[in-house]
Write a protein that holds these residues in place. Sequence first.
Motif, PDB file in Angstrom:
ATOM      1  N   TYR A  63      52.989 -42.494  12.624  1.00  0.00           N
ATOM      2  CA  TYR A  63      52.648 -43.845  12.394  1.00  0.00           C
ATOM      3  C   TYR A  63      51.920 -43.810  10.891  1.00  0.00           C
ATOM      4  N   SER A  68      54.981 -43.567   8.523  1.00  0.00           N
ATOM      5  CA  SER A  68      55.882 -44.707   8.575  1.00  0.00           C
ATOM      6  C   SER A  68      55.203 -45.802   7.925  1.00  0.00           C
ATOM      7  N   LYS A 114      53.676 -48.004   9.551  1.00  0.00           N
ATOM      8  CA  LYS A 114      54.070 -49.338  10.513  1.00  0.00           C
ATOM      9  C   LYS A 114      52.754 -49.504  11.789  1.00  0.00           C
ATOM     10  N   ASP A 117      54.341 -57.030  11.771  1.00  0.00           N
ATOM     11  CA  ASP A 117      55.196 -56.019  11.636  1.00  0.00           C
ATOM     12  C   ASP A 117      55.388 -55.114  12.590  1.00  0.00           C
ATOM     13  N   ASN A 163      59.114 -54.772  14.656  1.00  0.00           N
ATOM     14  CA  ASN A 163      59.759 -53.042  14.826  1.00  0.00           C
ATOM     15  C   ASN A 163      59.963 -52.906  16.343  1.00  0.00           C
ATOM     16  N   LYS A 164      59.180 -53.509  17.163  1.00  0.00           N
ATOM     17  CA  LYS A 164      59.221 -53.149  18.671  1.00  0.00           C
ATOM     18  C   LYS A 164      60.404 -54.163  19.294  1.00  0.00           C
ATOM     19  N   LEU A 174      66.764 -54.379  12.628  1.00  0.00           N
ATOM     20  CA  LEU A 174      65.555 -54.675  11.566  1.00  0.00           C
ATOM     21  C   LEU A 174      66.067 -55.262  10.213  1.00  0.00           C
ATOM     22  N   ALA A 223      61.734 -55.681   6.675  1.00  0.00           N
ATOM     23  CA  ALA A 223      60.646 -54.851   7.444  1.00  0.00           C
ATOM     24  C   ALA A 223      60.905 -53.464   7.331  1.00  0.00           C
ATOM     25  N   LYS A 224      61.537 -52.901   6.692  1.00  0.00           N
ATOM     26  CA  LYS A 224      61.940 -51.469   6.422  1.00  0.00           C
ATOM     27  C   LYS A 224      61.330 -51.143   4.980  1.00  0.00           C
TER      28      LYS A 224
END
Length: 402
Positions: free
Chosen positions: A163, A166, A168, A303, A307-308, A364, A368-369
């Motif tokens: 994480y 990433s 995120k 965010d 993602n989830k 996504l 968001a990426k």
Amino acid sequence: MDLQNKKVVQSNILIKSIAKMDALPLKLFELAVANVDTKEKDPEVELEKDLIRTFLPRTNALRHDYLQTIMTNLMDKSTFTVKYTKENGKKKTEIFAPFSKIEFSEDESAVKLSFSNKIMPYITELKKNFTQYRIEDLRHFTSSNTITIYKVLMMYYNQYNNYVASGKRTKEELEKLLNPIVEVDELRELTVQDKNKYDRFFDFKKRVIEPALKEINEYTEFNVTYETIQVGRKIAKIQFHISNNSTEKLLDKITSEKKLSLSDVQNSPYTALLLGAMLVNFADANNESLMMRLGKNVYPKYDVFVNKHSLDDLQKHLKYVKDHMSSKPNELDKYLIKALDDFEKNKGKYAKRDKSKLKQKEKLPDWAKDDTAQKNILTEKGIQRSKEIDELLEKINKDTSD
């Protein structure tokens, strides 16, 4: 063989399973896993006898009769117990041996081990939810409890590393992964395999936890401490604290990252979502104090949520919040955080949706990426910005640039 950079990679399901075996068989199992060719998914591995000897408590020649005793123990007295809940809610337990066959002879320099079919998916089909660690770290451990606790801690540390890379997760969420909380009963079940269950926490601490952490701190790069969490009169949980040089540097880096500007927050797609849901208005969007709190405290949680779940779920959630908000709260950021936490605890309560749709995650959006695209792009599956919202954002940008 250079063990310094050799990694063991296992499914998190196997990490959390009950490994019923002594320290030496468990170390040899880990050594075999470290030598699996995951590309070929070959169930057979060969371990040089000289390599095996470096994992033994004594360094004399590996005699054939001694090797036979070790391998018999590995073959006949080693099992994994995996527990999980099926789709119908029923609990299921599977117990299986790690190896189906072991071959060796006096005139050959290697031992051939064949993994059982049941265990292969846990060590080769690893697309997500897996943990890796150095096999060298295990070499000097003298207890299977140390190996088990080390692997559980590495499961959290791996998530932290992933994480961080990433971006995120917030700093607070990353710190939770470095300070994981584990149920005492769960840890006792994973570690204590003999008749003495150490029901008294004092005995469990002295016989299992403290000796394991002493070895981990001595033989690996990690420093692990712990504290107990009491529920009522019972010590029910343990919070571990994992650190090394890299964790401190990475957290410092996250802390020192560039701070958000008001313009960044105003141009965030989440601001457009809030405007579209009428949770904020033009005056709010120009309220620097409010917008900075939203950008710092609320948007990172959005965010994680997107993602989830999906962008569509976030839009529906915000609509629900607006429809059920009797009056505008004084502290909108805290209100939105609580609303999101309530949503996570009561998923499915806000909207009745077909079960098949619940399983289909929306792709996504690009924003968001990719942080560079975050300011301007929303997918067609997201909200369709109205003309009024475009005009509001345009006016906001004009005002901030003047």
